[in-house]
Write a protein that holds these residues in place. Structure first.
Motif, PDB file in Angstrom:
ATOM      1  N   HIS A  96       0.815  -1.234   0.027  1.00 34.25           N
ATOM      2  CA  HIS A  96      -0.064  -0.003   0.135  1.00 34.25           C
ATOM      3  C   HIS A  96       1.048   1.174   0.033  1.00 34.25           C
ATOM      4  N   GLN A 105      -6.561   4.620  -5.508  1.00 37.06           N
ATOM      5  CA  GLN A 105      -7.973   5.203  -4.880  1.00 37.06           C
ATOM      6  C   GLN A 105      -8.718   6.255  -5.767  1.00 37.06           C
ATOM      7  N   CYS A 106      -7.742   6.912  -6.629  1.00 37.74           N
ATOM      8  CA  CYS A 106      -8.454   7.961  -7.707  1.00 37.74           C
ATOM      9  C   CYS A 106      -8.934   7.199  -8.938  1.00 37.74           C
ATOM     10  N   GLY A 167      -9.409   1.587  -5.916  1.00 40.56           N
ATOM     11  CA  GLY A 167      -9.888   1.626  -4.571  1.00 40.56           C
ATOM     12  C   GLY A 167      -8.974   1.090  -3.508  1.00 40.56           C
TER      13      GLY A 167
ATOM     14  N   PRO C 111     -12.467  11.439   4.662  1.00 40.88           N
ATOM     15  CA  PRO C 111     -13.398  10.320   3.904  1.00 40.88           C
ATOM     16  C   PRO C 111     -12.594   8.824   3.692  1.00 40.88           C
ATOM     17  N   CYS C 112     -13.548   7.831   3.614  1.00 41.32           N
ATOM     18  CA  CYS C 112     -12.968   6.741   3.307  1.00 41.32           C
ATOM     19  C   CYS C 112     -12.928   6.652   1.819  1.00 41.32           C
ATOM     20  N   LEU C 113     -11.611   6.451   1.419  1.00 37.14           N
ATOM     21  CA  LEU C 113     -11.204   6.409  -0.141  1.00 37.14           C
ATOM     22  C   LEU C 113     -10.847   5.255  -0.669  1.00 37.14           C
ATOM     23  N   GLY C 114     -10.324   4.271   0.459  1.00 33.14           N
ATOM     24  CA  GLY C 114      -9.727   2.720   0.110  1.00 33.14           C
ATOM     25  C   GLY C 114      -9.865   1.770   1.057  1.00 33.14           C
ATOM     26  N   THR C 115      -9.159   0.561   0.518  1.00 29.58           N
ATOM     27  CA  THR C 115      -9.197  -0.386   1.498  1.00 29.58           C
ATOM     28  C   THR C 115      -8.128  -0.148   2.845  1.00 29.58           C
ATOM     29  N   THR C 116      -7.169   0.724   2.623  1.00 29.50           N
ATOM     30  CA  THR C 116      -6.284   1.025   3.768  1.00 29.50           C
ATOM     31  C   THR C 116      -6.804   1.634   4.948  1.00 29.50           C
ATOM     32  N   ALA C 118     -10.436   1.294   5.237  1.00 27.46           N
ATOM     33  CA  ALA C 118     -11.541   0.313   5.595  1.00 27.46           C
ATOM     34  C   ALA C 118     -10.931  -0.623   6.587  1.00 27.46           C
ATOM     35  N   THR C 194      -5.259  10.914   1.625  1.00 24.57           N
ATOM     36  CA  THR C 194      -6.390  11.512   1.254  1.00 24.57           C
ATOM     37  C   THR C 194      -6.113  12.758   0.718  1.00 24.57           C
ATOM     38  N   CYS C 197      -5.097  12.325  -2.942  1.00 19.37           N
ATOM     39  CA  CYS C 197      -6.057  12.011  -3.792  1.00 19.37           C
ATOM     40  C   CYS C 197      -6.734  13.157  -4.167  1.00 19.37           C
TER      41      CYS C 197
ATOM     42  N   VAL D 209     -13.121  12.938  -5.749  1.00 12.86           N
ATOM     43  CA  VAL D 209     -12.635  11.939  -5.276  1.00 12.86           C
ATOM     44  C   VAL D 209     -13.527  10.857  -5.156  1.00 12.86           C
ATOM     45  N   PRO D 210     -13.351   9.633  -5.679  1.00 16.14           N
ATOM     46  CA  PRO D 210     -14.223   8.510  -5.604  1.00 16.14           C
ATOM     47  C   PRO D 210     -14.138   7.902  -4.101  1.00 16.14           C
ATOM     48  N   ARG D 211     -15.448   7.730  -3.659  1.00 16.77           N
ATOM     49  CA  ARG D 211     -15.521   7.092  -2.291  1.00 16.77           C
ATOM     50  C   ARG D 211     -15.594   5.604  -2.387  1.00 16.77           C
ATOM     51  N   LEU D 212     -14.798   5.014  -1.404  1.00 15.76           N
ATOM     52  CA  LEU D 212     -14.818   3.501  -1.540  1.00 15.76           C
ATOM     53  C   LEU D 212     -16.158   2.829  -1.259  1.00 15.76           C
ATOM     54  N   LEU D 217     -15.816  -1.557   1.866  1.00 13.59           N
ATOM     55  CA  LEU D 217     -15.299  -0.967   3.131  1.00 13.59           C
ATOM     56  C   LEU D 217     -15.837  -2.018   4.180  1.00 13.59           C
ATOM     57  N   HIS D 220     -13.343  -5.262   3.881  1.00 15.62           N
ATOM     58  CA  HIS D 220     -11.967  -5.291   4.358  1.00 15.62           C
ATOM     59  C   HIS D 220     -12.137  -4.917   5.990  1.00 15.62           C
TER      60      HIS D 220
END
Lengths: 238, 238, 238, 238
Positions: A96, A105-106, A167, C111-116, C118, C194, C197, D209-212, D217, D220
């Motif tokens: 990561h 993520q983008c 993501g 905000p939650c943008l990825g699995t890291t 999550a 974040t 991103c 920015v796309p949210r997961l 979420l 994970h």
């Protein structure tokens, strides 16, 4: 069994720390012995500093544990998927790492902006599509492999040894565990530089930054390098 | 032969790691003995931690290997071009250091924004033109030197000891191998600070950032420094 | 008393340096022994490199010093507030780590943008409201705890083990002192990513960045990986 | 003479490397003995790793060298100007630390955005006016001190222990050489965080920015923390 490969895979995992690619235990490297079809991989959730070759876990190409006391990486099913589908690769690295993960993520590919990129990746580094809800619910890690190989339908995994999972984060690979780490290192570097380039070009406000007055430029240059320089211990030093 | 120069060039190459200028094996330093016209340069693709003076490769000013078992850096033809055309220089450093490479990739010069820059570079750090397709096809590395010296038609390489090769990365030089590394270090620092300055000035949205409430400012300052301070082990500590 | 906990809390405080979470003495970790209701915490203003288990301070759940010669962290009242209100937690970490503090200063959730993200935080990381002037004037550190628990009225502190205090910095927690540090590490990583991103997506000017010419991409890729590769020490290396 | 002060000033100079405040030899710390009116300062252009207490140079309050074989820092005239005008200070630190220098180059003050700032600086960190051409031509370093004290006409140097010199870099000070370094460290941290805050708030494009996806979420979070968690070596680990 596979003692040499365990040593190599262990060293490759530990090198993730030296290359500043991992935080906590967020990364894993594997290697394959193609003759036996056995994959050697990091155990899940173990600190890199404590890793020894004997901790490595051996699994078969379906991800079943063959040898080792510890659980294999929770991403094992992705690794073995890649080995099954990319027959020319010998090692896989998942991290990561900060900048490559930002692009994941983008969900944006990393375009080729310079020779550093071209030295390692034969074109833009691609992004997978997101997994669907049912792909996440069942066999999530194998499906992570599936969206990668789907994305590579028209790509050569040797010429393009990395991908960004939407993501999530990057996977890189190569002819050996060590080479897969090197590709992960290169990926992180080009990701960081790509973001920097975007920022430089966004700076058309650039002219707002005050230039140094010419007389200060002259003074500072001459006090270090001119005939009457007085910086340092001897006039001849420059 | 050239034992002292090999020691210096080896140390200069190893110092690239200490100065955080290199990733993997992406950088090389050379030095010249002007009397004999011999150039000492890093072998290609060898890890900096393993480099010993006896690994250094000796080439002539046409880039032919005169001594050494290993292949010289693949950028050797650029180094010798610079030595042939910039008669006052004694060392050359090539890296893909992050921020200077970003400016190379963006093909934008680095303007002089402060005294840190003025202490090392007598004006904006220039960018070369891109190489043409035929310049890349034939004698690519020598042509990389050619676009540099072409750009310096009206510049003094002593007063401007660095350049950004368009789409590639920086080269720096100086009176010795060590001084060329110092100029590469200075270049990286001014590149990073120039990008930061562009970002600060772009932040006219600056007023959108909430200021700390005056009463919190007061509280925090006083709990550490006021007459009734209670941070740390003694009221007198500030 | 509490010798084992002192060793753990001391080690957790020292690990803040290894994880690059602290500058000067800007951070503190505590742990609780739920049976006795005693909290072990870092002494105020002491350098991490000098910390020994015997320097740890023992306080009760009202923040009164029970054992130890040094003053406890000036943030002790916040720690004990959290232990009193979040009965499932065993450790608390407070730092001014760079990126998490930026979001605290901006008073914006992450905000939650990825699995890291999550993997550690079950949703966006929340921000407290600012303290009022009277909350700052009286019992400031306890009130810092109060605005945190107020924000968690509808949140589970186990599923969301961190918060951003508006205008101040983050607090993280977990089942133990060590786990609270790991959550602080994860928070810093997701805060940095974040911001990155946001910057990538702001770069719709992205197309302004010049792509590398296809013929240079080809040249660089082939000189390292093609049939006539001349980078490194052997053609077979890739 | 002044043996203890030389030890302190030498250690403070060496600590600039540990705090990552200096590149090459771009920084210097001094300390004063108020009783004798003697200032101990770093010699010019010497590497921090080689510095020993006996290399320190002693000057009087006019900047004349009283003791020591090496030339004092080329910024000595600025240091002594500050000691003459700020009677309460005991140490001065000058660096070209990256983020504080960016703000100096942009000639913009650093606003107070959070408690990290408030813990050290009682309001925005000010910027000097630029020096005029004649101030640069004659007594440049003393005039650098002059524009600083001019800026502090209505400021208390104890409550505001740092300044940004326009187009140049920061100076910080404090009751001792060591405390002046700590203020330089704090200044660099708040400068970096202020730039980050500007960038976060500029990101109103944030929603781009796309949210997961919620189901990722959930997956994970649960694979690490849920009842059927399979990350790590034991289900009970969280």
């Amino acid at each position: 069994m596979l003692d040499q490969l365990k040593i190599e895979v262990c060293a490759a995992n530990r090198s993730l720390v030296d290359h500043d690619l991992v935080t906590l235990t967020w990364g894993n490297v594997s290697g394959i012995d193609r003759q036996s079809g056995r994959v050697v991989i990091k155990p899940s959730g173990v600190d890199y500093h404590d890793l020894m070759p004997e901790h490595m876990v051996v699994v078969d190409l379906d991800g079943n544990r063959i040898e080792g006391e510890l659980n294999p990486s929770s991403d094992t099913a992705t690794h073995v998927w890649l080995y099954r589908n990319f027959s020319a690769i010998g090692g896989v690295t998942h991290t990561h790492s900060r900048y490559a993960t930002m692009y994941s993520q983008c969900r944006r590919e990393i375009p080729c902006l310079g020779t550093t990129h071209a030295d390692h990746f034969h074109g833009p580094v691609p992004v997978t599509r997101p997994l669907t809800e049912s792909e996440v619910a069942q066999a999530y890690e194998a499906n992570t492999g599936k969206v990668i190989t789907e994305r590579f339908a028209d790509l050569d995994p040797i010429a393009m040894p990395a991908v960004l999972v939407a993501g999530h984060a990057p996977f890189a690979w190569g002819p050996s565990a060590k080479k897969s780490v090197e590709n992960a290192v290169a990926l992180e570097a080009v990701a960081q530089m790509t973001l920097g380039c975007q920022q430089i070009m966004a700076g058309q406000q650039d002219n707002a930054v005050p230039r140094l007055e010419a007389y200060v430029l002259e003074k500072h240059y001459q006090r270090k390098h001119g005939p009457d320089a007085y910086y340092g211990q001897a006039k001849s030093s420059s």
